[in-house]
Design a protein around this motif. Structure first.
Motif, PDB file in Angstrom:
ATOM      1  N   TYR A 113       0.815  -1.220   0.000  1.00  0.00           N
ATOM      2  CA  TYR A 113       0.000   0.000   0.000  1.00  0.00           C
ATOM      3  C   TYR A 113       0.849   1.270   0.000  1.00  0.00           C
ATOM      4  CZ  TYR A 113      -4.095  -2.842   0.243  1.00  0.00           C
ATOM      5  OH  TYR A 113      -5.074  -3.745  -0.081  1.00  0.00           O
ATOM      6  N   VAL A 114       1.977   1.249   0.694  1.00  0.00           N
ATOM      7  CA  VAL A 114       2.853   2.429   0.668  1.00  0.00           C
ATOM      8  C   VAL A 114       3.347   2.657  -0.763  1.00  0.00           C
ATOM      9  CG1 VAL A 114       5.046   3.374   1.467  1.00  0.00           C
ATOM     10  CG2 VAL A 114       3.537   2.221   3.083  1.00  0.00           C
ATOM     11  N   THR A 115       3.724   1.582  -1.425  1.00  0.00           N
ATOM     12  CA  THR A 115       4.227   1.717  -2.792  1.00  0.00           C
ATOM     13  C   THR A 115       3.116   2.117  -3.751  1.00  0.00           C
ATOM     14  OG1 THR A 115       5.788   0.011  -2.219  1.00  0.00           O
ATOM     15  CG2 THR A 115       5.607   0.567  -4.538  1.00  0.00           C
ATOM     16  N   PHE A 116       1.923   1.626  -3.499  1.00  0.00           N
ATOM     17  CA  PHE A 116       0.774   2.045  -4.309  1.00  0.00           C
ATOM     18  C   PHE A 116       0.630   3.571  -4.252  1.00  0.00           C
ATOM     19  CE2 PHE A 116      -3.742   3.263  -3.720  1.00  0.00           C
ATOM     20  CZ  PHE A 116      -4.178   3.117  -5.021  1.00  0.00           C
ATOM     21  N   PHE A 117       0.715   4.103  -3.041  1.00  0.00           N
ATOM     22  CA  PHE A 117       0.625   5.562  -2.875  1.00  0.00           C
ATOM     23  C   PHE A 117       1.774   6.258  -3.606  1.00  0.00           C
ATOM     24  CE2 PHE A 117      -2.395   5.718   0.784  1.00  0.00           C
ATOM     25  CZ  PHE A 117      -3.149   6.778   0.314  1.00  0.00           C
ATOM     26  N   ALA A 118       2.978   5.730  -3.411  1.00  0.00           N
ATOM     27  CA  ALA A 118       4.159   6.365  -4.007  1.00  0.00           C
ATOM     28  C   ALA A 118       4.048   6.357  -5.533  1.00  0.00           C
ATOM     29  CB  ALA A 118       5.425   5.634  -3.559  1.00  0.00           C
ATOM     30  N   ALA A 119       3.603   5.240  -6.092  1.00  0.00           N
ATOM     31  CA  ALA A 119       3.496   5.144  -7.556  1.00  0.00           C
ATOM     32  C   ALA A 119       2.443   6.113  -8.075  1.00  0.00           C
ATOM     33  CB  ALA A 119       3.155   3.705  -7.956  1.00  0.00           C
ATOM     34  N   HIS A 120       1.343   6.204  -7.357  1.00  0.00           N
ATOM     35  CA  HIS A 120       0.283   7.129  -7.797  1.00  0.00           C
ATOM     36  C   HIS A 120       0.768   8.575  -7.693  1.00  0.00           C
ATOM     37  CE1 HIS A 120      -3.630   8.544  -8.833  1.00  0.00           C
ATOM     38  NE2 HIS A 120      -3.854   9.098  -7.654  1.00  0.00           N
ATOM     39  N   ALA A 121       1.489   8.873  -6.613  1.00  0.00           N
ATOM     40  CA  ALA A 121       2.029  10.233  -6.453  1.00  0.00           C
ATOM     41  C   ALA A 121       3.034  10.552  -7.556  1.00  0.00           C
ATOM     42  CB  ALA A 121       2.687  10.369  -5.080  1.00  0.00           C
ATOM     43  N   ALA A 122       3.690   9.504  -8.070  1.00  0.00           N
ATOM     44  CA  ALA A 122       4.689   9.726  -9.115  1.00  0.00           C
ATOM     45  C   ALA A 122       4.058   9.868 -10.497  1.00  0.00           C
ATOM     46  CB  ALA A 122       5.694   8.581  -9.113  1.00  0.00           C
ATOM     47  N   GLY A 123       2.742   9.762 -10.580  1.00  0.00           N
ATOM     48  CA  GLY A 123       2.089  10.023 -11.855  1.00  0.00           C
ATOM     49  C   GLY A 123       1.446   8.816 -12.520  1.00  0.00           C
ATOM     50  N   PHE A 124       1.603   7.638 -11.934  1.00  0.00           N
ATOM     51  CA  PHE A 124       0.930   6.474 -12.496  1.00  0.00           C
ATOM     52  C   PHE A 124      -0.563   6.543 -12.170  1.00  0.00           C
ATOM     53  CE2 PHE A 124       5.303   4.906 -12.140  1.00  0.00           C
ATOM     54  CZ  PHE A 124       5.472   4.293 -13.366  1.00  0.00           C
ATOM     55  N   THR A 125      -1.389   5.956 -13.037  1.00  0.00           N
ATOM     56  CA  THR A 125      -2.824   5.909 -12.745  1.00  0.00           C
ATOM     57  C   THR A 125      -3.055   4.991 -11.550  1.00  0.00           C
ATOM     58  OG1 THR A 125      -3.223   3.988 -14.129  1.00  0.00           O
ATOM     59  CG2 THR A 125      -3.350   6.154 -15.210  1.00  0.00           C
ATOM     60  N   LEU A 126      -4.261   5.015 -10.991  1.00  0.00           N
ATOM     61  CA  LEU A 126      -4.555   4.141  -9.853  1.00  0.00           C
ATOM     62  C   LEU A 126      -4.368   2.675 -10.229  1.00  0.00           C
ATOM     63  CD1 LEU A 126      -7.768   5.838  -8.399  1.00  0.00           C
ATOM     64  CD2 LEU A 126      -5.479   5.801  -7.371  1.00  0.00           C
ATOM     65  N   GLU A 127      -4.811   2.318 -11.450  1.00  0.00           N
ATOM     66  CA  GLU A 127      -4.692   0.926 -11.899  1.00  0.00           C
ATOM     67  C   GLU A 127      -3.222   0.517 -12.001  1.00  0.00           C
ATOM     68  OE1 GLU A 127      -6.581   3.220 -13.246  1.00  0.00           O
ATOM     69  OE2 GLU A 127      -8.646   2.455 -13.166  1.00  0.00           O
ATOM     70  N   GLU A 128      -2.426   1.389 -12.613  1.00  0.00           N
ATOM     71  CA  GLU A 128      -0.992   1.085 -12.746  1.00  0.00           C
ATOM     72  C   GLU A 128      -0.325   1.033 -11.378  1.00  0.00           C
ATOM     73  OE1 GLU A 128      -0.262   3.199 -17.129  1.00  0.00           O
ATOM     74  OE2 GLU A 128       0.050   4.331 -15.273  1.00  0.00           O
ATOM     75  N   ALA A 129      -0.697   1.966 -10.503  1.00  0.00           N
ATOM     76  CA  ALA A 129      -0.093   1.997  -9.164  1.00  0.00           C
ATOM     77  C   ALA A 129      -0.418   0.709  -8.396  1.00  0.00           C
ATOM     78  CB  ALA A 129      -0.593   3.215  -8.399  1.00  0.00           C
ATOM     79  N   ALA A 130      -1.634   0.194  -8.590  1.00  0.00           N
ATOM     80  CA  ALA A 130      -2.002  -1.060  -7.917  1.00  0.00           C
ATOM     81  C   ALA A 130      -1.135  -2.211  -8.425  1.00  0.00           C
ATOM     82  CB  ALA A 130      -3.481  -1.361  -8.149  1.00  0.00           C
ATOM     83  N   ALA A 131      -0.950  -2.268  -9.747  1.00  0.00           N
ATOM     84  CA  ALA A 131      -0.137  -3.345 -10.332  1.00  0.00           C
ATOM     85  C   ALA A 131       1.307  -3.254  -9.844  1.00  0.00           C
ATOM     86  CB  ALA A 131      -0.193  -3.270 -11.858  1.00  0.00           C
ATOM     87  N   ALA A 147      -1.947  -7.382 -12.685  1.00  0.00           N
ATOM     88  CA  ALA A 147      -1.454  -6.488 -13.744  1.00  0.00           C
ATOM     89  C   ALA A 147      -2.177  -6.751 -15.056  1.00  0.00           C
ATOM     90  CB  ALA A 147       0.051  -6.669 -13.915  1.00  0.00           C
ATOM     91  N   SER A 148      -2.467  -8.014 -15.351  1.00  0.00           N
ATOM     92  CA  SER A 148      -3.146  -8.324 -16.625  1.00  0.00           C
ATOM     93  C   SER A 148      -4.552  -7.740 -16.647  1.00  0.00           C
ATOM     94  CB  SER A 148      -3.179  -9.832 -16.872  1.00  0.00           C
ATOM     95  OG  SER A 148      -4.007 -10.466 -15.914  1.00  0.00           O
ATOM     96  N   GLN A 149      -5.147  -7.579 -15.480  1.00  0.00           N
ATOM     97  CA  GLN A 149      -6.502  -7.032 -15.428  1.00  0.00           C
ATOM     98  C   GLN A 149      -6.507  -5.508 -15.394  1.00  0.00           C
ATOM     99  OE1 GLN A 149      -9.173  -9.197 -15.590  1.00  0.00           O
ATOM    100  NE2 GLN A 149      -7.442 -10.559 -15.947  1.00  0.00           N
ATOM    101  N   LEU A 150      -5.566  -4.929 -14.656  1.00  0.00           N
ATOM    102  CA  LEU A 150      -5.623  -3.482 -14.420  1.00  0.00           C
ATOM    103  C   LEU A 150      -4.670  -2.673 -15.299  1.00  0.00           C
ATOM    104  CD1 LEU A 150      -5.902  -3.280 -10.512  1.00  0.00           C
ATOM    105  CD2 LEU A 150      -7.725  -3.253 -12.221  1.00  0.00           C
ATOM    106  N   ALA A 151      -3.503  -3.240 -15.600  1.00  0.00           N
ATOM    107  CA  ALA A 151      -2.514  -2.469 -16.365  1.00  0.00           C
ATOM    108  C   ALA A 151      -1.726  -3.407 -17.270  1.00  0.00           C
ATOM    109  CB  ALA A 151      -1.578  -1.727 -15.408  1.00  0.00           C
ATOM    110  N   PRO A 152      -2.393  -3.947 -18.311  1.00  0.00           N
ATOM    111  CA  PRO A 152      -1.717  -4.933 -19.161  1.00  0.00           C
ATOM    112  C   PRO A 152      -0.431  -4.403 -19.787  1.00  0.00           C
ATOM    113  CG  PRO A 152      -3.984  -4.524 -19.929  1.00  0.00           C
ATOM    114  CD  PRO A 152      -3.788  -3.720 -18.701  1.00  0.00           C
ATOM    115  N   GLU A 153      -0.363  -3.084 -19.990  1.00  0.00           N
ATOM    116  CA  GLU A 153       0.849  -2.530 -20.607  1.00  0.00           C
ATOM    117  C   GLU A 153       2.059  -2.630 -19.676  1.00  0.00           C
ATOM    118  OE1 GLU A 153      -1.718  -0.914 -19.537  1.00  0.00           O
ATOM    119  OE2 GLU A 153      -1.071   0.765 -18.295  1.00  0.00           O
ATOM    120  N   LEU A 154       1.800  -2.847 -18.383  1.00  0.00           N
ATOM    121  CA  LEU A 154       2.905  -2.971 -17.423  1.00  0.00           C
ATOM    122  C   LEU A 154       3.142  -4.423 -17.015  1.00  0.00           C
ATOM    123  CD1 LEU A 154       2.270   0.021 -14.952  1.00  0.00           C
ATOM    124  CD2 LEU A 154       3.617  -0.023 -17.048  1.00  0.00           C
TER     125      LEU A 154
END
Lengths: 367, 48
Positions: A113-131, A147-154
């Motif tokens: 969850y900390v990394t989810f926040f950090a990724a979202h703060a860095a500009g990733f979408t919520l879906e990408e941040a979750a992946a 990742a295949s469900q939320l951010a297939p590009e990642l």
């Protein structure tokens, strides 16, 4: 000449050459360093062939590996089948004998969850941040599933990061564990666990599947297959199914998974600055998950006379059984006769379940 | 609209609840099924 027009060698780009180097590096690490060879070898080869020009292997609707990817991963088939095999391999005895250790599997999700926040703060979408955040759970199939469900590009980057860090558990975790514990804490000997009956082991997968799926329905594909595999094992009446889930089926889906994930990593998708950032965030997630588990074990010791060796908290990340082995090894450095492996397996299994629940909640809220 | 904070709060609560349910389940299983089944009484010796 038509033949010359179709020469692959004339269509090679510098990006492809870089991807070949990455693919060959993973193959090298798998063969010579034994880093997660079952996954990194097919992933490395998948990267290699997907970055050969004009092959059409990943052409939608036509390519061979695209079919593996589409029907296996996009259709959510392969990760649950991996979980079936994992369940068939799993002995819940260590967890059932010390139920309190299951909470260490919650702590390890702190890194997610900390990394989810950090990724979202860095500009990733919520879906990408979750992946990206779920990499911190150190659970390859769950990372791929989410990742295949939320951010297939990642998908490729997240999968390779997850498996790389799982392979690097013996390198990443010990310094964090030593930093957060004293010599005396590493020497703590835990009370001998009680013997778990066969009836408990038999009922647990059925009851646990129902309990978790009723709470987080989106976790059903992974949890249902995990517990079904475990029920095969504990029922002792379907030896053939248990054997197939543990070996033949697991091996087949591992091949398809590895090649498909590797093949998603073509040069334009993978060679971007944000992919390097994903690897960095994944490492942060993994380190935080390790630290959270150790710190929660120390906190639990404040309220109980039956002390927990904080090293077993680090096994709350999912990497099974590597993280448990590392906890045991670091403990043995402080006290050669302290046998922590079975105690560490409890949080380790709890980490698997915790990561699946976390992924299910991400799916529930973001899909 | 879902925010990162919503996901964080729901995630932490959901993971903790799921694990707590499993904890209670394991305690119940230990209480109900945790003791070895009693041995069945030995059969009476067959009459001659």
């Amino acid at each position: 000449m038509a033949f010359l027009d179709q020469l692959g060698v004339l269509a090679v780009t510098p990006g492809m050459v870089v991807m070949w180097a990455i693919g060959l590096t993973l193959i090298h690490l798998a063969i010579h360093r034994q880093y997660e060879p079952l996954l990194l070898l097919p992933i490395g080869f998948g990267i290699l062939v997907a970055n050969l020009p004009l092959t059409g292997l990943m052409t939608p609707g036509e390519g061979l590996i695209w079919r593996f990817y589409h029907y296996g991963i996009e259709w959510e088939v392969i990760p649950p089948l991996i979980f079936l095999g994992l369940g068939a391999h799993t002995d819940f005895g260590p967890l059932l004998s010390q139920p309190r250790l299951i909470f260490l599997g919650v702590a390890a999700q702190g890194g997610v969850y900390v990394t989810f926040f950090a990724a979202h703060a860095a500009g990733f979408t919520l879906e990408e941040a979750a992946a990206i955040g779920i990499i911190g759970g150190a659970d390859g199939p769950t990372t791929i599933f989410l990742a295949s469900q939320l951010a297939p590009e990642l998908l490729g980057a997240c999968a390779v990061a997850a498996y790389s860090y799982m392979a690097l558990v013996p390198i990443i975790q010990p310094p964090i564990m030593r930093l957060l514990t004293t010599e005396g804490e590493r020497r703590i000997r835990m009370r001998k666990a009680r013997k778990v009956t066969a009836r408990e082991k038999l009922v647990f997968p059925v009851a646990a599947a129902m309990g978790i799926i009723l709470l987080v329905p989106a976790s059903a594909p992974l949890i249902a297959m995990f517990m079904l595999g475990n029920l095969f094992r504990e029922s002792k009446v379907v030896e053939r199914l248990t054997d197939t889930a543990q070996n033949a089926l697991m091996n087949i889906v591992t091949i398809l998974l590895g090649v498909s994930v590797g093949a998603t990593m073509d040069a334009p998708t993978f060679l971007r600055a944000d992919v390097l950032f994903i690897f960095a965030l994944g490492l942060v997630a993994f380190a935080l998950g390790t630290a959270s588990g150790v710190l929660l074990a120390k906190a639990m010791n404040l309220f109980t006379s039956d002390k927990i060796n904080p090293l077993v908290g680090a096994a709350g990340v999912s990497a099974v059984p590597m993280a448990a082995r590392v906890a045991h090894k670091v403990g043995a450095e402080a006290d050669r006769k302290n046998y922590l492996l079975m105690f560490a397996m409890g949080p380790n299994l709890a980490g698997v379940i915790g990561t699946v629940i976390a992924a299910g909640i991400f799916l529930t809220m973001l899909r | 609209m879902t925010t990162a904070t919503d996901i964080f709060v729901n995630g932490v609560f959901g993971v903790f609840t799921g694990i707590a349910v499993l904890y209670v389940l394991m305690r119940v299983l230990a209480a109900v099924l945790g003791r070895p089944a009693p041995e069945s009484a030995p059969a009476d010796p067959a009459s001659k």
